[in-house]
Write a protein that holds these residues in place. Structure first.
Motif, short mmCIF file in Angstrom:
data_model
loop_
_atom_site.label_atom_id
_atom_site.label_comp_id
_atom_site.label_asym_id
_atom_site.label_seq_id
_atom_site.Cartn_x
_atom_site.Cartn_y
_atom_site.Cartn_z
N ARG A 189 18.69 22.17 24.89
CA ARG A 189 19.65 22.05 26.00
C ARG A 189 18.93 22.12 27.34
O ARG A 189 19.29 21.41 28.28
CB ARG A 189 20.70 23.15 25.87
CG ARG A 189 21.73 23.13 26.98
CD ARG A 189 22.84 24.11 26.68
NE ARG A 189 23.97 23.49 26.00
CZ ARG A 189 24.93 24.18 25.40
NH1 ARG A 189 24.87 25.50 25.33
NH2 ARG A 189 25.94 23.54 24.83
N GLU A 190 17.93 22.97 27.44
CA GLU A 190 17.18 23.10 28.71
C GLU A 190 16.51 21.80 29.11
O GLU A 190 16.45 21.46 30.28
CB GLU A 190 16.13 24.22 28.59
CG GLU A 190 16.70 25.62 28.57
CD GLU A 190 15.63 26.65 28.28
OE1 GLU A 190 14.45 26.25 28.14
OE2 GLU A 190 15.98 27.84 28.20
N THR A 191 16.01 21.07 28.12
CA THR A 191 15.32 19.81 28.44
C THR A 191 16.28 18.74 28.95
O THR A 191 15.83 17.74 29.52
CB THR A 191 14.59 19.27 27.19
OG1 THR A 191 15.55 18.99 26.16
CG2 THR A 191 13.58 20.26 26.69
N PHE A 205 21.14 28.32 11.60
CA PHE A 205 21.38 27.08 12.34
C PHE A 205 20.24 26.80 13.31
O PHE A 205 19.74 25.67 13.40
CB PHE A 205 22.70 27.18 13.12
CG PHE A 205 22.84 26.17 14.22
CD1 PHE A 205 22.94 24.81 13.94
CD2 PHE A 205 22.84 26.58 15.55
CE1 PHE A 205 23.07 23.87 14.97
CE2 PHE A 205 22.96 25.65 16.58
CZ PHE A 205 23.07 24.30 16.29
N SER A 206 19.80 27.83 14.03
CA SER A 206 18.72 27.64 15.00
C SER A 206 17.43 27.17 14.32
O SER A 206 16.75 26.26 14.81
CB SER A 206 18.47 28.95 15.75
OG SER A 206 17.45 28.79 16.71
N ARG A 207 17.12 27.77 13.15
CA ARG A 207 15.92 27.36 12.43
C ARG A 207 16.06 25.93 11.90
O ARG A 207 15.12 25.14 11.98
CB ARG A 207 15.64 28.34 11.28
CG ARG A 207 15.21 29.72 11.73
CD ARG A 207 14.54 30.46 10.58
NE ARG A 207 15.47 30.68 9.47
CZ ARG A 207 16.19 31.78 9.30
NH1 ARG A 207 16.10 32.77 10.17
NH2 ARG A 207 17.00 31.90 8.26
N ALA A 208 17.24 25.59 11.35
CA ALA A 208 17.45 24.24 10.82
C ALA A 208 17.40 23.21 11.94
O ALA A 208 16.82 22.12 11.76
CB ALA A 208 18.81 24.18 10.11
N PHE A 209 17.96 23.54 13.09
CA PHE A 209 17.93 22.61 14.23
C PHE A 209 16.50 22.40 14.71
O PHE A 209 16.09 21.27 15.01
CB PHE A 209 18.80 23.16 15.36
CG PHE A 209 19.06 22.17 16.46
CD1 PHE A 209 20.18 21.35 16.42
CD2 PHE A 209 18.19 22.05 17.53
CE1 PHE A 209 20.43 20.43 17.43
CE2 PHE A 209 18.43 21.14 18.55
CZ PHE A 209 19.55 20.33 18.49
N ALA A 210 15.73 23.46 14.75
CA ALA A 210 14.33 23.36 15.20
C ALA A 210 13.51 22.52 14.22
O ALA A 210 12.65 21.72 14.64
CB ALA A 210 13.73 24.75 15.36
N THR A 269 14.61 18.78 14.91
CA THR A 269 14.40 18.18 16.24
C THR A 269 13.09 18.60 16.89
O THR A 269 12.68 18.00 17.89
CB THR A 269 15.55 18.55 17.18
OG1 THR A 269 15.52 19.97 17.44
CG2 THR A 269 16.90 18.17 16.58
N GLY A 270 12.45 19.64 16.36
CA GLY A 270 11.22 20.13 16.98
C GLY A 270 11.47 21.17 18.04
O GLY A 270 10.51 21.69 18.62
N GLN A 271 12.74 21.49 18.32
CA GLN A 271 13.08 22.46 19.35
C GLN A 271 14.28 23.29 18.90
O GLN A 271 15.19 22.76 18.26
CB GLN A 271 13.46 21.77 20.66
CG GLN A 271 12.42 20.86 21.25
CD GLN A 271 12.95 20.16 22.48
OE1 GLN A 271 12.75 20.63 23.60
NE2 GLN A 271 13.63 19.05 22.29
N PRO A 272 14.31 24.57 19.25
CA PRO A 272 15.53 25.34 18.98
C PRO A 272 16.65 24.88 19.89
O PRO A 272 16.39 24.21 20.91
CB PRO A 272 15.10 26.78 19.29
CG PRO A 272 13.98 26.64 20.26
CD PRO A 272 13.26 25.38 19.88
#
Length: 281
Positions: free
Chosen positions: A276-278, A260-265, A268-271
């Motif tokens: 969330r931090e942004t 999921f983390s890789r697919a999201f990155a 969107t260009g970000q993990p």
């Protein structure tokens, strides 16, 4: 298997009887700012029957009738014979002879409608196939069955939404509307393991047919479309909840949080953690 018989019909009222049907109670419109107007558009009755149909003499009506098939199989007999099953919806103009035949079980909602707004909807019986129309027809039947005080305007609104969607689908040539059904099912099941072959089987078409129809409408394959839905839902949950990323992965249908983390990155260009931090001011 024996099926229960459902036959719900509005009570007879002082509102004039249309071709032998029992119209909805006029009091549903009384003392509201939304007056009942049969000359423009109003729902006259909403009936439902579940059981076999042995056929007989075709009937005609002075009103428009929408037939919504909720289950079972049978035939609608008019100028031609048409096989019908769940999600088939037919609009029958006044004066058009028709009958239903089903040797075992057919579950239908009949909606009788009057009004000049339908005068240009056609002179012959027309049909589309759409699961959302099926849902709307059942909701309209349930609301008419309850018959709470002064809900006539709501019933007219539901009937107008039903007819409006029907006519839009028919005018656009989407008489199968398979892509709408597929998109709706993907939205509702994106947290579940989804196989395109299973979805095609639900729609009673081949996977290749589903792929072609889906790509022609959305410019994406079903698999790519589902992945986009999942990423969009995950981004929404990251923005508006404090759920951990691993839990969000499960909620949007990813069994492996790392995948999921890789697919999201990739999307969107970000993990997820950086995304969330942004958002933190």
């Amino acid at each position: 298997m024996d099926f229960p018989i459902i036959c719900v019909m509005a009570q007879t009222t002082n509102y004039r009887n249309f071709n032998g049907i029992f119209p909805l109670n006029n009091q549903l419109w009384d003392e509201t700012v939304l007056a009942r107007d049969p000359s423009s558009f109003t729902v006259l009755s909403v009936d439902r029957f579940r059981g076999p149909r042995h056929g007989g003499q075709p009937t005609t009506h002075a009103y428009w009738e929408m037939v919504v098939v909720l289950g079972g199989t049978g035939e609608l007999v008019g100028a031609t014979r048409r096989a019908i099953s769940r999600s088939d919806v037919m609009l029958i103009p006044p004066g058009v002879p028709h009958d239903e035949v089903a040797p075992e079980m057919l579950d239908t909602v009949w909606v009788a409608i009057a009004g000049g707004r339908l005068r240009d909807a056609g002179k012959g019986m027309v049909a589309v196939r759409d699961e959302e129309l099926c849902r709307l027809g059942e909701v309209l039947w349930m609301q008419a069955t309850v018959r709470t005080e002064r809900c006539g305007g709501e019933l007219d609104g539901l009937a107008l939404a039903l007819v409006g969607r029907f006519l839009r689908l028919h005018a656009s040539g989407q008489t199968g509307d398979l892509v709408d059904q597929a998109v709706r099912w993907l939205h509702q099941n994106l947290d579940q393991p989804v196989q395109v072959a299973d979805l095609a089987r639900r729609l009673r078409i081949s996977p290749a047919h589903l792929h072609r129809a889906f790509k022609a409408r959305t410019r994406a394959s079903p698999k790519a479309f589902l992945n986009t839905l999942r990423i969009e839902r995950a981004a929404h949950l990251l923005r508006h909840t404090a759920l951990p990323a691993a839990r969000i992965a499960t909620l949007v249908g990813f069994e492996d949080p790392l995948y999921f983390s890789r697919a999201f990155a990739r999307a969107t260009g970000q993990p997820p953690s950086r995304f969330r931090e942004t958002l933190v001011p």
